[in-house]
Design a protein around this motif. Sequence first.
Motif, PDB file in Angstrom:
ATOM      1  N   GLU A   1     -19.054  -5.756   5.224  1.00 34.67           N
ATOM      2  CA  GLU A   1     -19.317  -5.240   3.884  1.00 34.67           C
ATOM      3  C   GLU A   1     -19.243  -3.715   3.864  1.00 34.67           C
ATOM      4  N   LEU A   2     -19.854  -3.083   4.834  1.00 35.34           N
ATOM      5  CA  LEU A   2     -19.828  -1.625   4.894  1.00 35.34           C
ATOM      6  C   LEU A   2     -18.418  -1.115   5.142  1.00 35.34           C
ATOM      7  N   GLY A   3     -17.656  -1.844   5.942  1.00 34.24           N
ATOM      8  CA  GLY A   3     -16.277  -1.454   6.203  1.00 34.24           C
ATOM      9  C   GLY A   3     -15.391  -1.527   4.976  1.00 34.24           C
ATOM     10  N   GLN A   4     -15.789  -2.345   3.999  1.00 40.05           N
ATOM     11  CA  GLN A   4     -15.040  -2.469   2.756  1.00 40.05           C
ATOM     12  C   GLN A   4     -15.510  -1.480   1.694  1.00 40.05           C
ATOM     13  N   GLY A   5     -16.426  -0.590   2.075  1.00 38.99           N
ATOM     14  CA  GLY A   5     -16.849   0.473   1.162  1.00 38.99           C
ATOM     15  C   GLY A   5     -18.109   0.200   0.383  1.00 38.99           C
ATOM     16  N   GLY A   6     -18.753  -0.941   0.622  1.00 42.91           N
ATOM     17  CA  GLY A   6     -19.986  -1.257  -0.086  1.00 42.91           C
ATOM     18  C   GLY A   6     -21.198  -0.598   0.541  1.00 42.91           C
ATOM     19  N   GLN A   7     -22.324  -0.757  -0.106  1.00 41.47           N
ATOM     20  CA  GLN A   7     -23.602  -0.293   0.423  1.00 41.47           C
ATOM     21  C   GLN A   7     -24.462  -1.502   0.755  1.00 41.47           C
ATOM     22  N   LEU A   8     -25.336  -1.338   1.724  1.00 43.43           N
ATOM     23  CA  LEU A   8     -26.146  -2.443   2.226  1.00 43.43           C
ATOM     24  C   LEU A   8     -27.617  -2.141   2.005  1.00 43.43           C
ATOM     25  N   LEU A   9     -28.310  -3.038   1.315  1.00 49.65           N
ATOM     26  CA  LEU A   9     -29.759  -2.909   1.120  1.00 49.65           C
ATOM     27  C   LEU A   9     -30.456  -3.729   2.194  1.00 49.65           C
ATOM     28  N   LEU A  10     -31.212  -3.049   3.035  1.00 50.64           N
ATOM     29  CA  LEU A  10     -31.878  -3.695   4.170  1.00 50.64           C
ATOM     30  C   LEU A  10     -33.268  -3.098   4.318  1.00 50.64           C
ATOM     31  N   PHE A  11     -34.287  -3.952   4.234  1.00 52.37           N
ATOM     32  CA  PHE A  11     -35.657  -3.488   4.421  1.00 52.37           C
ATOM     33  C   PHE A  11     -35.971  -3.484   5.913  1.00 52.37           C
ATOM     34  N   PRO A  12     -36.109  -2.309   6.518  1.00 47.11           N
ATOM     35  CA  PRO A  12     -36.252  -2.246   7.978  1.00 47.11           C
ATOM     36  C   PRO A  12     -37.550  -2.833   8.519  1.00 47.11           C
TER      37      PRO A  12
ATOM     38  N   GLN B   1     -32.988   1.172  19.503  1.00 45.56           N
ATOM     39  CA  GLN B   1     -34.437   1.126  19.669  1.00 45.56           C
ATOM     40  C   GLN B   1     -35.066   2.472  19.330  1.00 45.56           C
ATOM     41  N   ALA B   2     -34.426   3.536  19.773  1.00 40.75           N
ATOM     42  CA  ALA B   2     -34.937   4.871  19.459  1.00 40.75           C
ATOM     43  C   ALA B   2     -34.860   5.132  17.955  1.00 40.75           C
ATOM     44  N   MET B   3     -33.809   4.597  17.302  1.00 41.52           N
ATOM     45  CA  MET B   3     -33.682   4.774  15.870  1.00 41.52           C
ATOM     46  C   MET B   3     -34.811   4.077  15.134  1.00 41.52           C
ATOM     47  N   ALA B   4     -35.173   2.872  15.583  1.00 39.65           N
ATOM     48  CA  ALA B   4     -36.286   2.154  14.957  1.00 39.65           C
ATOM     49  C   ALA B   4     -37.575   2.960  15.068  1.00 39.65           C
ATOM     50  N   ALA B   5     -37.817   3.551  16.233  1.00 43.46           N
ATOM     51  CA  ALA B   5     -39.023   4.361  16.420  1.00 43.46           C
ATOM     52  C   ALA B   5     -38.986   5.613  15.546  1.00 43.46           C
ATOM     53  N   THR B   6     -37.807   6.226  15.445  1.00 42.44           N
ATOM     54  CA  THR B   6     -37.666   7.426  14.614  1.00 42.44           C
ATOM     55  C   THR B   6     -37.925   7.114  13.148  1.00 42.44           C
ATOM     56  N   LEU B   7     -37.351   6.013  12.654  1.00 38.64           N
ATOM     57  CA  LEU B   7     -37.553   5.618  11.263  1.00 38.64           C
ATOM     58  C   LEU B   7     -39.017   5.287  10.987  1.00 38.64           C
ATOM     59  N   GLU B   8     -39.642   4.564  11.915  1.00 42.16           N
ATOM     60  CA  GLU B   8     -41.051   4.204  11.718  1.00 42.16           C
ATOM     61  C   GLU B   8     -41.915   5.450  11.648  1.00 42.16           C
ATOM     62  N   HIS B   9     -41.660   6.400  12.529  1.00 43.89           N
ATOM     63  CA  HIS B   9     -42.414   7.654  12.521  1.00 43.89           C
ATOM     64  C   HIS B   9     -42.182   8.408  11.210  1.00 43.89           C
ATOM     65  N   TYR B  10     -40.945   8.432  10.748  1.00 40.63           N
ATOM     66  CA  TYR B  10     -40.629   9.144   9.508  1.00 40.63           C
ATOM     67  C   TYR B  10     -41.332   8.502   8.315  1.00 40.63           C
ATOM     68  N   PHE B  11     -41.237   7.185   8.184  1.00 45.13           N
ATOM     69  CA  PHE B  11     -41.891   6.501   7.068  1.00 45.13           C
ATOM     70  C   PHE B  11     -43.407   6.697   7.116  1.00 45.13           C
ATOM     71  N   ALA B  12     -43.988   6.556   8.305  1.00 46.22           N
ATOM     72  CA  ALA B  12     -45.442   6.680   8.426  1.00 46.22           C
ATOM     73  C   ALA B  12     -45.908   8.062   7.984  1.00 46.22           C
ATOM     74  N   ASN B  13     -45.211   9.095   8.422  1.00 46.08           N
ATOM     75  CA  ASN B  13     -45.597  10.456   8.061  1.00 46.08           C
ATOM     76  C   ASN B  13     -45.370  10.727   6.570  1.00 46.08           C
ATOM     77  N   THR B  14     -44.249  10.265   6.058  1.00 47.66           N
ATOM     78  CA  THR B  14     -43.925  10.539   4.652  1.00 47.66           C
ATOM     79  C   THR B  14     -44.878   9.804   3.717  1.00 47.66           C
ATOM     80  N   LEU B  15     -45.181   8.551   4.028  1.00 46.81           N
ATOM     81  CA  LEU B  15     -46.079   7.771   3.159  1.00 46.81           C
ATOM     82  C   LEU B  15     -47.516   8.231   3.276  1.00 46.81           C
ATOM     83  N   ALA B  16     -47.843   8.933   4.350  1.00 46.79           N
ATOM     84  CA  ALA B  16     -49.213   9.437   4.505  1.00 46.79           C
ATOM     85  C   ALA B  16     -49.438  10.732   3.733  1.00 46.79           C
ATOM     86  N   GLU B  17     -48.358  11.361   3.280  1.00 45.40           N
ATOM     87  CA  GLU B  17     -48.484  12.582   2.502  1.00 45.40           C
ATOM     88  C   GLU B  17     -48.985  12.260   1.104  1.00 45.40           C
ATOM     89  N   GLU B  18     -49.529  13.261   0.438  1.00 43.08           N
ATOM     90  CA  GLU B  18     -49.984  13.061  -0.941  1.00 43.08           C
ATOM     91  C   GLU B  18     -48.795  12.689  -1.816  1.00 43.08           C
TER      92      GLU B  18
END
Length: 258
Positions: free
Chosen positions: A155-166, A237-254
């Motif tokens: 799908e991505l190769g055909q130019g579409g976008q992919l909605l995926l809840f990590p 695996q490192a990407m999953a950890a990076t994303l989790e850290h980013y979401f956790a920090n961003t959602l913890a902000e006001e």
Amino acid sequence: MSNVVRRNTQSTRLPKAYAYFCLYFGLLALALICLAWSPFALIFQALLPEQRARSIGRRGITQSFRLFLWILSGLGACRFDLSELDQLRDAGPMILAPNHPSLLDAVMVISRLPNIACIMKAELMGNLFLGAGARAAGYIPNKSPRAMIKAACRELGQGGQLLLFPEGTRTVRPPINPLVPATGAIARLAKVPIQTIIIETDSPFLAKGWPLFRCPDMPLHYRVRLGKRFDPPGDTQAMAATLEHYFANTLAEESPLG
């Protein structure tokens, strides 16, 4: 701090009786919208070439969900700020990776973006209300991880976008569940970026464990904003950890909602 960022104050709440009306009318409206679209989705899928049927199928779902959110807004039950999503409409192939506080999350994102392939629970592909539309739109079931990843890359190769809840499911451990590695794996194989999306709300309505017919305080407030965009990873695996850290920090902000 969780994805729920601010409670409605007593002075602005809708009367409880009217809130119940909004809840049941909204659910009925969504059911009727989905049922009304299903015969057309079946016809398009049967008669049109695959790519044409998918394009029409996705636009049909976008318009259906937009109508549903318009009804909720018109009733005064919900207030939505989704305008930042419009920046992604012509942004090219990428993985859209939101946090997942409620069942309305996919509805909100898809209502603004008409060229999305959504990864969804396999059992929903046969659902009376959602199945025909999802199949016509070329949505991807999560039954087989290998087949799911292959279909997503195609799908991505055909130019579409992919909605995926990590997170893989709605948030049960605020602010974010442990993330699954599929997001990074698909981004690495398809060589596309990961666009994070931050979904904020002031209510736990339709969160994991929330009964469908339990009425929340209304109006409900939702804001969807764009987060950081990550390049295709070399290490999933490192990407999953990076994303989790980013979401956790961003959602913890006001939150801008509060």
